[in-house]
Design an enzyme around this catalytic site. Structure first.
Site, PDB file in Angstrom:
ATOM      1  N   ILE A 110     118.103 -41.963 -10.680  1.00  0.00           N
ATOM      2  CA  ILE A 110     117.791 -40.537 -10.662  1.00  0.00           C
ATOM      3  C   ILE A 110     116.628 -40.297 -11.625  1.00  0.00           C
ATOM      4  CG2 ILE A 110     119.547 -40.003 -12.418  1.00  0.00           C
ATOM      5  CD1 ILE A 110     119.917 -37.284 -10.982  1.00  0.00           C
ATOM      6  N   ILE A 141     118.169 -44.319 -15.004  1.00  0.00           N
ATOM      7  CA  ILE A 141     117.309 -43.162 -15.178  1.00  0.00           C
ATOM      8  C   ILE A 141     115.863 -43.584 -14.931  1.00  0.00           C
ATOM      9  CG2 ILE A 141     116.645 -41.287 -16.701  1.00  0.00           C
ATOM     10  CD1 ILE A 141     119.679 -41.427 -15.957  1.00  0.00           C
ATOM     11  N   LYS A 142     115.198 -42.878 -14.009  1.00  0.00           N
ATOM     12  CA  LYS A 142     113.809 -43.194 -13.666  1.00  0.00           C
ATOM     13  C   LYS A 142     112.856 -42.472 -14.614  1.00  0.00           C
ATOM     14  CE  LYS A 142     112.390 -43.511  -9.329  1.00  0.00           C
ATOM     15  NZ  LYS A 142     112.169 -43.167  -7.904  1.00  0.00           N
ATOM     16  N   ILE A 143     111.979 -43.264 -15.225  1.00  0.00           N
ATOM     17  CA  ILE A 143     110.983 -42.724 -16.151  1.00  0.00           C
ATOM     18  C   ILE A 143     109.607 -43.237 -15.729  1.00  0.00           C
ATOM     19  CG2 ILE A 143     110.182 -42.671 -18.536  1.00  0.00           C
ATOM     20  CD1 ILE A 143     113.071 -43.098 -19.426  1.00  0.00           C
TER      21      ILE A 143
END
Length: 374
Positions: A110, A141-143
């Site tokens: 996400i 977690i997408k960064i």
């Protein structure tokens, strides 16, 4: 239920197949669970565009939209609640895969609000908030891999949160991402965290590289520069294969071995944007030509179906291709095309697209809240 022979063949090479799509309809219908059984899907990636499309199709979100409208939620609150709900449920669908692979697969990603891509502190805070809200160990977690994002990636990993680093185009930036990954694990170890629980992938974008380079090759051909035709649709594969070389070198270093001895898992190269945009190219090109053990390929459903229907897997197609891949990039440079200009443009364009997708998602949610506001 028997797995498709083509997706099974890719899995047998050692490639993890992730689906680049998620919707509540897919969750409710059981089609996501079925893809695990029939198409060897072992993970999911999401983005604002995917959620916007999901919300625009079908009525699966109407009840939650009505509940959020009744509570007086604004669009941003509603986006957070809806997307984390879907990702939480998808994490549960993949819980068995996650357990069976010691946490390597069974992952659901996400994305942080892309408007924070140039703000490290805001990104770190949002990553923690998303992680806590989903509440599942197998969430990632997408960064984005902006310069500012590099700091956020290391800090988030140091907190024990698994990270999908997205929007990588250049080999130089990929090296910085790997360094941030190792730095984050070193900090996590210093804080007493269990490194075996922290996972990461580095999403290296593929098809967009060919789209931009081929456009510039056409201009070079019009200017009479020789040899441009044979370079068409070669850059993306060469770039990704050289990223694979960097991964191999980085994760055989002494620095990495110290972390591995403490239980760390290597950050895996994830091939993103693997649907072909050029109708003249094979629709499985960025799958069949980028196969190697330990790689993740996240595919839109159209590409996954194409692979299942007619994809031909011929073992490892990345290892031992590095010399030729360097020749391709050298040829592109000789044609007067700046690699740095290409990757810088693609990053800026990618961030712009992320922002537009986010605004589009907010707009769709706003309409949904108004529609259900009684």
């Amino acid at each position: 239920m028997t797995a498709n022979p083509n997706t099974q063949a890719l899995s047998d090479v050692g490639v993890s197949i992730w689906l680049d799509d998620l919707s509540r309809e897919r969750l409710n219908s059981g089609s996501l669970a079925q893809l695990i059984e029939t198409h060897n899907v072992v993970g999911v990636t999401t983005n604002p565009t995917i959620f916007e499309s999901a919300l625009q199709n079908g009525e699966a979100y109407e009840q939650q939209l009505a509940e959020l409208a009744a509570k007086g939620a604004d669009a941003e609150q509603a986006v957070f609640e809806i997307t984390t709900s879907d990702v939480r449920e998808a994490c549960d669908v993949f819980a068995g895969v996650h357990a069976a692979t010691d946490g390597v697969d069974g992952r659901v990603s996400i994305e942080v609000d892309p408007r924070m891509a140039r703000d490290a502190d805001a990104t770190i805070a949002e990553a923690k908030r998303l992680y806590d809200a989903v509440g599942r160990e197998n969430v990632m977690i997408k960064i984005p891999a902006t310069v500012e994002g590099i700091e956020a990636i290391a800090a988030t990993l140091a907190e024990g949160i698994s990270v999908n680093v997205t929007l990588i185009f250049s080999l130089e930036r990929y090296r910085a991402v790997i360094n941030a990954f190792m730095l984050g694990l070193e900090k996590a170890h210093a804080a007493g965290r269990d490194l075996s629980k922290i996972h990461s992938v580095a999403s290296f974008f593929v098809s967009r590289v060919d789209g931009e380079v081929d456009k510039r090759l056409e201009l070079a051909a019009e200017e009479g520069k020789p040899g441009t035709e044979k370079l068409r649709s070669q850059a993306a594969i060469a770039n990704a294969r050289l990223a694979h070389q960097i991964a191999g070198e980085s994760f055989s270093s002494e620095r990495w071995q110290l972390l591995a001895d403490r239980g760390a898992h290597p950050q895996r190269l994830l091939l993103a944007s693997t649907g072909t945009k050029d109708p003249n190219l094979s629709d499985t090109l960025y799958v069949t030509e980028l196969a190697a053990a330990g790689v993740v390929n996240t595919m839109p459903e159209k590409t996954l179906n194409a692979l299942a229907d007619h994809g031909e897997i011929d073992g490892d197609t990345m290892t031992d291709t590095y010399v030729e891949s360097n020749r391709v990039l050298d040829g592109i440079s000789a044609a007067g095309i700046s690699y740095r200009e290409v990757v810088d443009h693609l990053e800026a364009d990618g961030l712009s697209k992320f922002d537009k997708s986010w605004e589009g998602l907010l707009g769709t949610i706003t309409e949904g809240l108004k529609r259900n506001d009684s």
